[in-house]
Enzyme design. Sequence first.
Site, short mmCIF file in Angstrom:
data_model
loop_
_atom_site.label_atom_id
_atom_site.label_comp_id
_atom_site.label_asym_id
_atom_site.label_seq_id
_atom_site.Cartn_x
_atom_site.Cartn_y
_atom_site.Cartn_z
N LYS A 38 0.83 -1.21 0.00
CA LYS A 38 0.00 0.00 0.00
C LYS A 38 0.87 1.26 0.00
O LYS A 38 2.06 1.20 0.31
CB LYS A 38 -0.91 -0.02 1.24
CG LYS A 38 -0.17 0.03 2.56
CD LYS A 38 -1.10 -0.31 3.73
CE LYS A 38 -0.33 -0.30 5.04
NZ LYS A 38 -1.15 -0.87 6.15
N ARG A 136 -10.65 -0.29 15.05
CA ARG A 136 -10.48 0.52 13.85
C ARG A 136 -11.47 0.03 12.80
O ARG A 136 -12.40 0.74 12.46
CB ARG A 136 -9.03 0.40 13.38
CG ARG A 136 -8.63 1.41 12.34
CD ARG A 136 -7.14 1.38 12.06
NE ARG A 136 -6.70 0.22 11.31
CZ ARG A 136 -5.47 0.07 10.82
NH1 ARG A 136 -4.57 1.01 11.02
NH2 ARG A 136 -5.13 -1.00 10.14
N TYR A 264 13.37 31.93 5.25
CA TYR A 264 12.14 32.66 5.55
C TYR A 264 12.07 33.09 7.01
O TYR A 264 12.46 32.33 7.90
CB TYR A 264 10.93 31.77 5.27
CG TYR A 264 10.61 31.61 3.80
CD1 TYR A 264 10.50 32.70 2.95
CD2 TYR A 264 10.39 30.34 3.27
CE1 TYR A 264 10.19 32.54 1.61
CE2 TYR A 264 10.07 30.16 1.92
CZ TYR A 264 9.97 31.27 1.10
OH TYR A 264 9.66 31.12 -0.20
C1 LIG Z 1 -0.33 -1.81 6.88
C2 LIG Z 1 -0.83 -3.11 7.39
C3 LIG Z 1 0.03 -4.21 7.57
C4 LIG Z 1 1.53 -4.11 7.44
O1 LIG Z 1 2.10 -3.77 8.68
P1 LIG Z 1 3.69 -3.67 8.86
O2 LIG Z 1 3.86 -3.26 10.27
O3 LIG Z 1 4.16 -2.63 7.91
O4 LIG Z 1 4.26 -5.01 8.54
C5 LIG Z 1 -0.53 -5.42 7.90
N1 LIG Z 1 -1.87 -5.54 8.08
C6 LIG Z 1 -2.72 -4.50 7.95
C7 LIG Z 1 -4.17 -4.70 8.19
C8 LIG Z 1 -2.23 -3.25 7.62
O5 LIG Z 1 -3.07 -2.21 7.51
#
Ligand SMILES: *Cc1c(COP(=O)(O)O)cnc(C)c1O
Length: 369
Positions: A38, A136, A264
Amino acid sequence: MSTINETVLEIDLNALSQNFKYLKSRIKPETKFLAVVKAYAYGSDSVAIAKELSNLEVDYFAVAYTNEGEQLRDAAITKPILVLHPLPGTYEVIINRCLEPSIYSRKTLKAFIELAEAKEQTNYPIHLKFNTGLNRLGFTENDIPFITETILSTKSVKVQSMFSHLAASEDLELKDFTLKQIDTFKKLSENLIKKLGYAPLLHCVNTSGILNYPEAHFNMVRSGIGLYGFGNDAEENKNLKPIATLKTIISQIHEVSKGESVGYNLGFIAEKHTRSATLPLGHADGIPRSYGHGKGWVTIGGKKAHILGNVCMDMIMVDVTNIDCNEGDEVIVFGPTASAEDLAGVINSISYELITAVSQRIKRLIVRN
Ligand SMILES: *Cc1c(COP(=O)(O)O)cnc(C)c1O
């Protein structure tokens, strides 16, 4: 002089495959591996990363939103893609592009089945997300009768997996909380499988969960940050290598006399003669303004150069008074030799935030070091 001539984010695919191999060595051979790609594969390049991992033994990919999955399909990624947080308005695209939705509420379950039936789908793979304490997204125990009745009364979908997410897998002081989450997940899954009459894949750990809770790997593990080279722990970091290096070059050097200002709002006032180097990246590139006034630094010739005054949108000025350097020289913002975790730490942030913030206007350069 540097080998680069603008700000670049170098992405080392050899480091990626090393990290993948290390993480695989921490799970059983039969446990499936889901790679989380992602947010542009944590700020890198999701297509390049997914292509590389497709050639290794990755079983699944996950993205957060539907458009991220679409982008991978457009790039001819054919492995299954779990969309962790698809909004119902995108379900049509989910089905058209063979993406697999996380379903986390009665409302989303009903909406997805309605569309899957309208589109005459059979056994369309869905993933049921359960809330075990993060509060969540996710179903709870009370939803199980509704879920099973609804799913068993249609041929349009099948439960490909059931999963949950840990709230504090990297924090061993909160081990009791995590163990309770794992136990809740186990009980929920037993209950769901009994009522459903078949066993979907079960998964609940992220990177730190892989490393800290081997008893909770179930059928599949999900890793994001570990693949990109961070273990959320000083010892584990030694086994992993950051895949991304944010590099730039010195645009101009100024000799600033005592009493003069830099940037700035006269953000820095020289108390003594100061050499200032201007760098072509700023808050629009992912260098937060809170790094101003000496908090943040970059590395030039192996030495730390702290930020002078305010971070601008497209530039920062850094203190090179005690560094032997010239215009055009290479500058490292973070990478394997300049930890993004340390740099994030000074503003109470984490590696995840710093690496995912690198703006899309910065060129990605794929390398194999
Ligand atoms: C982003 C995410 C992960 C990955 O977590 P990491 O700590 O980066 O390995 C796994 N599961 C879900 C549901 C996530 O949102």
